[in-house]
Write a protein that holds these residues in place. Structure first.
Motif, mmCIF file in Angstrom:
data_model
loop_
_atom_site.group_PDB
_atom_site.id
_atom_site.type_symbol
_atom_site.label_atom_id
_atom_site.label_comp_id
_atom_site.label_asym_id
_atom_site.label_seq_id
_atom_site.Cartn_x
_atom_site.Cartn_y
_atom_site.Cartn_z
ATOM 1 N N GLN A 76 0.842 -1.210 0.000
ATOM 2 C CA GLN A 76 0.000 0.000 0.000
ATOM 3 C C GLN A 76 0.874 1.256 0.000
ATOM 4 O OE1 GLN A 76 -3.218 0.136 2.853
ATOM 5 N NE2 GLN A 76 -3.400 -2.077 2.847
ATOM 6 N N GLN A 77 1.958 1.201 0.768
ATOM 7 C CA GLN A 77 2.822 2.380 0.838
ATOM 8 C C GLN A 77 3.498 2.613 -0.513
ATOM 9 O OE1 GLN A 77 2.912 5.174 1.964
ATOM 10 N NE2 GLN A 77 3.738 5.025 3.999
ATOM 11 N N ARG A 78 3.872 1.513 -1.196
ATOM 12 C CA ARG A 78 4.454 1.656 -2.535
ATOM 13 C C ARG A 78 3.451 2.294 -3.487
ATOM 14 N NH1 ARG A 78 6.564 -4.116 -4.017
ATOM 15 N NH2 ARG A 78 6.039 -4.576 -1.876
ATOM 16 N N ALA A 79 2.175 1.877 -3.379
ATOM 17 C CA ALA A 79 1.139 2.460 -4.245
ATOM 18 C C ALA A 79 1.005 3.956 -3.961
ATOM 19 C CB ALA A 79 -0.189 1.742 -4.018
ATOM 20 N N ALA A 80 1.103 4.328 -2.680
ATOM 21 C CA ALA A 80 0.989 5.751 -2.324
ATOM 22 C C ALA A 80 2.154 6.547 -2.918
ATOM 23 C CB ALA A 80 0.957 5.915 -0.807
ATOM 24 N N ILE A 81 3.330 5.911 -2.965
ATOM 25 C CA ILE A 81 4.494 6.594 -3.541
ATOM 26 C C ILE A 81 4.326 6.756 -5.058
ATOM 27 C CG2 ILE A 81 6.981 6.316 -3.997
ATOM 28 C CD1 ILE A 81 7.106 5.031 -1.137
ATOM 29 N N VAL A 82 3.842 5.687 -5.718
ATOM 30 C CA VAL A 82 3.578 5.783 -7.161
ATOM 31 C C VAL A 82 2.550 6.877 -7.425
ATOM 32 C CG1 VAL A 82 2.514 4.590 -9.123
ATOM 33 C CG2 VAL A 82 4.201 3.405 -7.708
ATOM 34 N N ARG A 83 1.503 6.906 -6.582
ATOM 35 C CA ARG A 83 0.468 7.934 -6.756
ATOM 36 C C ARG A 83 1.097 9.330 -6.677
ATOM 37 N NH1 ARG A 83 -4.061 8.004 -2.252
ATOM 38 N NH2 ARG A 83 -2.170 8.319 -1.043
ATOM 39 N N ALA A 84 1.988 9.528 -5.707
ATOM 40 C CA ALA A 84 2.600 10.856 -5.544
ATOM 41 C C ALA A 84 3.476 11.206 -6.749
ATOM 42 C CB ALA A 84 3.421 10.894 -4.262
ATOM 43 N N PHE A 85 4.258 10.234 -7.250
ATOM 44 C CA PHE A 85 5.083 10.506 -8.434
ATOM 45 C C PHE A 85 4.208 10.777 -9.651
ATOM 46 C CE2 PHE A 85 8.791 8.620 -6.262
ATOM 47 C CZ PHE A 85 9.767 9.511 -6.651
ATOM 48 N N GLY A 86 3.063 10.053 -9.706
ATOM 49 C CA GLY A 86 2.151 10.210 -10.842
ATOM 50 C C GLY A 86 1.520 11.584 -10.908
ATOM 51 N N LEU A 87 1.508 12.299 -9.788
ATOM 52 C CA LEU A 87 0.982 13.661 -9.779
ATOM 53 C C LEU A 87 1.942 14.627 -10.455
ATOM 54 C CD1 LEU A 87 -0.376 13.853 -6.112
ATOM 55 C CD2 LEU A 87 -1.677 13.548 -8.195
ATOM 56 N N ARG A 88 3.081 14.133 -10.854
ATOM 57 C CA ARG A 88 4.105 14.928 -11.546
ATOM 58 C C ARG A 88 4.583 16.127 -10.737
ATOM 59 N NH1 ARG A 88 1.400 15.615 -17.473
ATOM 60 N NH2 ARG A 88 0.443 13.581 -17.577
ATOM 61 N N PRO A 89 4.831 15.945 -9.453
ATOM 62 C CA PRO A 89 5.301 17.106 -8.701
ATOM 63 C C PRO A 89 6.737 17.420 -9.071
ATOM 64 C CG PRO A 89 5.476 15.166 -7.337
ATOM 65 C CD PRO A 89 4.870 14.711 -8.643
ATOM 66 N N ASP A 90 7.126 18.651 -8.887
ATOM 67 C CA ASP A 90 8.545 18.995 -9.012
ATOM 68 C C ASP A 90 9.273 18.710 -7.721
ATOM 69 O OD1 ASP A 90 8.026 19.917 -11.496
ATOM 70 O OD2 ASP A 90 9.379 21.621 -11.277
ATOM 71 N N VAL A 91 8.530 18.872 -6.629
ATOM 72 C CA VAL A 91 9.120 18.668 -5.302
ATOM 73 C C VAL A 91 8.229 17.685 -4.559
ATOM 74 C CG1 VAL A 91 9.733 19.770 -3.125
ATOM 75 C CG2 VAL A 91 10.079 21.006 -5.268
ATOM 76 N N LEU A 92 8.835 16.572 -4.143
ATOM 77 C CA LEU A 92 8.075 15.549 -3.433
ATOM 78 C C LEU A 92 8.488 15.552 -1.966
ATOM 79 C CD1 LEU A 92 6.069 13.252 -3.694
ATOM 80 C CD2 LEU A 92 7.914 11.766 -4.450
ATOM 81 N N LEU A 93 7.513 15.745 -1.086
ATOM 82 C CA LEU A 93 7.775 15.807 0.347
ATOM 83 C C LEU A 93 7.292 14.505 0.969
ATOM 84 C CD1 LEU A 93 6.315 19.406 0.829
ATOM 85 C CD2 LEU A 93 8.702 18.782 0.420
ATOM 86 N N MET A 94 8.166 13.828 1.727
ATOM 87 C CA MET A 94 7.790 12.519 2.279
ATOM 88 C C MET A 94 8.090 12.509 3.776
ATOM 89 S SD MET A 94 9.488 10.237 -0.793
ATOM 90 C CE MET A 94 8.352 8.896 -0.898
ATOM 91 N N ASP A 95 7.039 12.300 4.575
ATOM 92 C CA ASP A 95 7.212 12.334 6.030
ATOM 93 C C ASP A 95 7.228 10.916 6.592
ATOM 94 O OD1 ASP A 95 7.427 13.075 8.641
ATOM 95 O OD2 ASP A 95 5.685 14.384 8.660
#
Ligand SMILES: Nc1ncnc2c1ncn2[C@@H]1O[C@H](COP(=O)(O)OP(=O)(O)OP(=O)(O)O)[C@@H](O)[C@H]1O
Ligand SMILES: [Mg+2]
Length: 275
Positions: free
Chosen positions: A157-176
């Protein structure tokens, strides 16, 4: 001169007032160049999540200035430059993995500078948005994409959440602390997959962790913080070659960096205890 991806300048954040006021961040200064992987590490309460929230534009600073690609965090959010991976995956339970990640990409088509890399993936894919299937496969979720989140392990599930975040095409990815709830083996395999995705997309990442080994392995720069008041006490560049696969653990220089970060963390603890 290129604009920094993130610039935090003399930032102060206080929660509460009077005798119960808590200085969550004092005079924080940090510059992150585009495409860099930077980790924040430090004892509980030293202001790591606060700093992330200020960069994400979720809260204002009391003093100082925060810029993301030269604009305020609010403007950067409006321009879809920022992505956030929370500590828990928060997938929609009634959608499959593929639907979860595709929905986020569709409702947030993005304007990030990593477009070229994602467009490249799009061309290789179906043409219907960024090829989330390709990203899911890169993250080792090829077999899981038609399952519901409840049918997946926590790590998946956490991997899916990471893919989802990359898929949003952010320039800056913040991960807590995205991997904090996972066992060590799963954690290392997720580190592998995150590094693979990052190698491909070169998104700027600001990553919070409590793990010295994780910070050194992943990062171009490790930022050591101390509490009471929350502050940055050290910025350590990690000059190790990439890709940083599991063989890194056999390298002496990797362990020397671990020792260096651990020593700085301990002195951060000592100054906090003396305060
Ligand atoms: N919304 C808030 N209201 C009041 N105090 C807060 C709030 N958010 C954070 N704090 C305080 O600010 C300080 C820094 O908190 P923060 O969550 O940034 O720490 P952290 O480094 O992320 O800690 P942890 O490693 O435990 O997640 C702490 O003392 C915390 O109690
Ligand atoms: Mg935190």
């Amino acid at each position: 001169m290129t604009t920094s991806a993130v610039r935090v300048d003399a930032v102060r954040k206080v929660y509460g007032s009077g005798p119960s006021a808590m200085v969550a961040l004092d005079d924080a200064r940090l510059t992150i160049e585009p495409g860099k992987f930077v980790s924040l590490i430090g004892p509980s309460g030293c202001g790591k999540s606060t700093l992330l929230r200020l960069v994400a534009g979720l809260e204002p600073a009391d003093r100082g200035d925060v810029r993301v690609h030269g604009v305020t965090p609010a403007q950067a959010c409006a321009a879809k430059l920022i992505g956030l991976v929370p500590q828990t995956p928060a997938l929609l339970p009634w959608l499959t993995v593929l639907q979860n990640v595709s929905l986020a990409a569709r409702v947030n088509p993005g304007a990030g500078r990593r477009r070229a890399a994602i467009d490249d993936l799009e061309e290789r894919g179906t043409g219907a948005g960024p090829d989330m299937r390709e990203l899911l496969r890169m993250a080792g979720l090829g077999e899981a994409m038609d399952k519901l989140p409840a049918q997946l392990s926590g790590g998946m599930q956490q991997r899916a959440a990471i893919v989802r975040a990359f898929g949003l095409r952010p320039d800056v990815l913040l991960m807590d602390e995205p991997f904090s709830a996972l066992d060590e083996f799963t954690r290392e395999s997720l580190q592998d997959q995150l590094l693979d995705l990052w190698d491909e997309l070169r998104t700027t990442v600001l990553f919070v962790t409590h793990s010295v080994s994780e910070a050194v392995r992943m990062s171009d720069t490790v930022v050591v913080m101390a509490p009471r008041p929350g502050r940055i006490v050290d910025v350590i560049d990690i000059d190790l070659p990439r890709p940083r696969n599991q063989r890194l653990f056999e390298e002496q220089r990797f362990h020397e960096y671990e020792d260096l970060v651990r020593t700085r963390l301990h002195s951060a603890w000592r100054t906090a205890d003396a305060a």
